[in-house]
Write an enzyme that holds these catalytic residues in place. Structure first.
Site, PDB file in Angstrom:
ATOM      1  N   HIS A 155       0.823  -1.216   0.000  1.00 13.39           N
ATOM      2  CA  HIS A 155       0.000   0.000   0.000  1.00 13.39           C
ATOM      3  C   HIS A 155       0.855   1.263   0.000  1.00 13.39           C
ATOM      4  O   HIS A 155       2.029   1.233   0.367  1.00 13.39           O
ATOM      5  CB  HIS A 155      -0.983   0.038   1.176  1.00 13.39           C
ATOM      6  CG  HIS A 155      -0.403   0.034   2.552  1.00 13.39           C
ATOM      7  ND1 HIS A 155      -0.137  -1.126   3.257  1.00 13.39           N
ATOM      8  CD2 HIS A 155      -0.042   1.052   3.358  1.00 13.39           C
ATOM      9  CE1 HIS A 155       0.339  -0.806   4.449  1.00 13.39           C
ATOM     10  NE2 HIS A 155       0.414   0.499   4.539  1.00 13.39           N
ATOM     11  N   HIS A 164       3.787   7.098   3.823  1.00 18.42           N
ATOM     12  CA  HIS A 164       4.746   5.988   3.701  1.00 18.42           C
ATOM     13  C   HIS A 164       4.353   5.056   2.560  1.00 18.42           C
ATOM     14  O   HIS A 164       3.233   5.107   2.044  1.00 18.42           O
ATOM     15  CB  HIS A 164       4.871   5.211   5.022  1.00 18.42           C
ATOM     16  CG  HIS A 164       3.646   4.508   5.505  1.00 18.42           C
ATOM     17  ND1 HIS A 164       2.723   5.082   6.345  1.00 18.42           N
ATOM     18  CD2 HIS A 164       3.187   3.251   5.244  1.00 18.42           C
ATOM     19  CE1 HIS A 164       1.770   4.213   6.606  1.00 18.42           C
ATOM     20  NE2 HIS A 164       2.004   3.101   5.943  1.00 18.42           N
ATOM     21  N   GLU A 177       7.523   1.084   5.149  1.00 17.37           N
ATOM     22  CA  GLU A 177       6.937   0.048   6.008  1.00 17.37           C
ATOM     23  C   GLU A 177       7.133  -1.290   5.327  1.00 17.37           C
ATOM     24  O   GLU A 177       7.009  -1.390   4.094  1.00 17.37           O
ATOM     25  CB  GLU A 177       5.436   0.308   6.203  1.00 17.37           C
ATOM     26  CG  GLU A 177       4.719  -0.752   7.042  1.00 17.37           C
ATOM     27  CD  GLU A 177       3.233  -0.508   7.209  1.00 17.37           C
ATOM     28  OE1 GLU A 177       2.679   0.406   6.572  1.00 17.37           O
ATOM     29  OE2 GLU A 177       2.605  -1.238   7.996  1.00 17.37           O
TER      30      GLU A 177
HETATM   31  C1  LIG Z   1      -2.104   0.131  11.584  1.00 16.11           C
HETATM   32  C2  LIG Z   1      -0.716   0.178  11.089  1.00 16.11           C
HETATM   33  C3  LIG Z   1      -0.649   0.751   9.701  1.00 16.11           C
HETATM   34  C4  LIG Z   1      -0.335  -0.372   8.707  1.00 16.11           C
HETATM   35  O1  LIG Z   1      -0.235  -0.087   7.496  1.00 16.11           O
HETATM   36  O2  LIG Z   1      -0.246  -1.554   9.163  1.00 16.11           O
HETATM   37  C5  LIG Z   1       0.343   1.874   9.568  1.00 16.11           C
HETATM   38  O3  LIG Z   1       0.900   2.125   8.530  1.00 16.11           O
HETATM   39  S1  LIG Z   1       0.622   2.797  10.997  1.00 16.11           S
HETATM   40  C6  LIG Z   1       1.443   4.305  10.350  1.00 16.11           C
HETATM   41  C7  LIG Z   1       1.823   5.215  11.462  1.00 16.11           C
HETATM   42  N1  LIG Z   1       2.998   4.728  12.170  1.00 16.11           N
HETATM   43  C8  LIG Z   1       4.232   5.191  11.883  1.00 16.11           C
HETATM   44  O4  LIG Z   1       4.430   6.051  11.053  1.00 16.11           O
HETATM   45  C9  LIG Z   1       5.368   4.562  12.671  1.00 16.11           C
HETATM   46  C10 LIG Z   1       6.724   4.992  12.126  1.00 16.11           C
HETATM   47  N2  LIG Z   1       6.890   6.441  12.197  1.00 16.11           N
HETATM   48  C11 LIG Z   1       7.742   7.023  13.121  1.00 16.11           C
HETATM   49  O5  LIG Z   1       8.395   6.361  13.925  1.00 16.11           O
HETATM   50  C12 LIG Z   1       7.850   8.530  13.073  1.00 16.11           C
HETATM   51  O6  LIG Z   1       6.725   9.061  12.400  1.00 16.11           O
HETATM   52  C13 LIG Z   1       9.141   9.025  12.329  1.00 16.11           C
HETATM   53  C14 LIG Z   1      10.378   8.599  13.132  1.00 16.11           C
HETATM   54  C15 LIG Z   1       9.209   8.464  10.926  1.00 16.11           C
HETATM   55  C16 LIG Z   1       9.101  10.542  12.229  1.00 16.11           C
HETATM   56  O7  LIG Z   1       8.978  11.081  13.519  1.00 16.11           O
HETATM   57  P1  LIG Z   1       8.607  12.649  13.680  1.00 16.11           P
HETATM   58  O8  LIG Z   1       7.357  12.959  12.922  1.00 16.11           O
HETATM   59  O9  LIG Z   1       8.653  12.947  15.130  1.00 16.11           O
HETATM   60  O10 LIG Z   1       9.691  13.453  12.910  1.00 16.11           O
HETATM   61  P2  LIG Z   1      11.244  13.551  13.179  1.00 16.11           P
HETATM   62  O11 LIG Z   1      11.573  14.914  13.628  1.00 16.11           O
HETATM   63  O12 LIG Z   1      11.791  12.387  13.972  1.00 16.11           O
HETATM   64  O13 LIG Z   1      11.686  13.366  11.652  1.00 16.11           O
HETATM   65  C17 LIG Z   1      13.009  13.191  11.280  1.00 16.11           C
HETATM   66  C18 LIG Z   1      13.060  13.573   9.814  1.00 16.11           C
HETATM   67  O14 LIG Z   1      12.220  12.697   9.056  1.00 16.11           O
HETATM   68  C19 LIG Z   1      11.239  13.465   8.349  1.00 16.11           C
HETATM   69  N3  LIG Z   1      10.008  12.703   8.324  1.00 16.11           N
HETATM   70  C20 LIG Z   1       9.173  12.459   9.352  1.00 16.11           C
HETATM   71  N4  LIG Z   1       8.127  11.710   8.952  1.00 16.11           N
HETATM   72  C21 LIG Z   1       8.313  11.485   7.631  1.00 16.11           C
HETATM   73  C22 LIG Z   1       7.578  10.788   6.620  1.00 16.11           C
HETATM   74  N5  LIG Z   1       6.414  10.168   6.908  1.00 16.11           N
HETATM   75  N6  LIG Z   1       8.058  10.767   5.364  1.00 16.11           N
HETATM   76  C23 LIG Z   1       9.228  11.400   5.069  1.00 16.11           C
HETATM   77  N7  LIG Z   1       9.989  12.090   5.955  1.00 16.11           N
HETATM   78  C24 LIG Z   1       9.511  12.124   7.226  1.00 16.11           C
HETATM   79  C25 LIG Z   1      11.106  14.767   9.100  1.00 16.11           C
HETATM   80  O15 LIG Z   1      10.636  15.769   8.241  1.00 16.11           O
HETATM   81  C26 LIG Z   1      12.537  14.974   9.541  1.00 16.11           C
HETATM   82  O16 LIG Z   1      13.261  15.446   8.434  1.00 16.11           O
HETATM   83  P3  LIG Z   1      14.183  16.763   8.590  1.00 16.11           P
HETATM   84  O17 LIG Z   1      14.756  16.986   7.236  1.00 16.11           O
HETATM   85  O18 LIG Z   1      15.190  16.365   9.660  1.00 16.11           O
HETATM   86  O19 LIG Z   1      13.250  17.852   9.070  1.00 16.11           O
HETATM   87 CO   LIG Z   2       0.823   1.382   6.496  1.00 11.15          CO
END
Ligand SMILES: CC[C@H](C(=O)O)C(=O)SCCNC(=O)CCNC(=O)[C@H](O)C(C)(C)COP(=O)(O)OP(=O)(O)OC[C@H]1O[C@@H](n2cnc3c(N)ncnc32)[C@H](O)[C@@H]1OP(=O)(O)O
Ligand SMILES: [Co+2]
Length: 134
Positions: free
Chosen positions: A7, A79, A130
């Site tokens: 997805h 994602h 993911e």
């Molecule tokens: C039911 C489950 C379902 C499934 O399909 O089964 C799901 O998919 S659940 C989906 C939701 N769960 C998650 O997303 C878990 C993993 N995500 C995380 O651990 C955090 O969201 C993380 C670590 C990816 C980002 O954390 P945060 O938003 O606090 O930002 P940071 O300051 O740590 O970010 C560092 C850096 O990464 C960039 N960033 C953040 N999120 C994304 C993204 N989705 N895509 C691309 N880039 C992302 C953020 O802008 C920062 O970049 P920088 O250049 O340093 O500013």
């Molecule tokens: Co998902």
């Protein structure tokens, strides 16, 4: 190692409006909202002929999607989920090659009842990846 595209997830500020748009404007097969409290999201899956779209909206105070929407209030692609045959073998290979596996590194059950893991976006060209065990 990675197989089918399972997805593509889109974080949305208004889940009902986004689901209605895919159903009514885009004529897609849209499922019902499902709360996933363990992941801090409510999800709506849209079935396409060759993959799925996952609409995501924050659920609870610690939702990982809330910070994303704070940065991008209109929403955006959140994602990409690839399928793997053996998620622990995939994790171990990725860790060996220096990729960051998010959380405690242990697979958790995702929206399809299968184990999932997430890989840091900064290690994959700015894309949150993911992995879901097929
Ligand atoms: C039911 C489950 C379902 C499934 O399909 O089964 C799901 O998919 S659940 C989906 C939701 N769960 C998650 O997303 C878990 C993993 N995500 C995380 O651990 C955090 O969201 C993380 C670590 C990816 C980002 O954390 P945060 O938003 O606090 O930002 P940071 O300051 O740590 O970010 C560092 C850096 O990464 C960039 N960033 C953040 N999120 C994304 C993204 N989705 N895509 C691309 N880039 C992302 C953020 O802008 C920062 O970049 P920088 O250049 O340093 O500013
Ligand atoms: Co998902």
């Amino acid at each position: 190692m990675i197989g089918r595209l399972n997805h593509i997830a889109i974080a949305v500020p208004d889940l009902d409006a986004a689901a209605a748009q895919y159903r009514d404007t885009l004529g897609a097969d849209v499922g019902a909202p499902v709360a996933q409290p363990d992941h801090g999201v409510t999800v709506v899956f849209i079935d396409l002929p060759n993959t799925k779209i996952e609409l995501l909206h924050p659920l609870g105070e610690t939702s990982p999607v809330a910070a994303f929407l704070a940065r991008s209030p209109a929403g955006g692609i959140h994602h990409i989920c690839y399928e793997v045959a053996d998620i622990e073998a995939a994790r171990d290979r990725l860790v060996t090659e220096g990729a960051r596996v998010l959380g405690d590194g242990e697979p958790r059950i995702g929206a399809h009842g299968k184990p999932v893991l997430f890989l840091h976006p900064k290690d994959f060209n700015g894309c949150l990846v993911e992995l879901e065990e097929a």
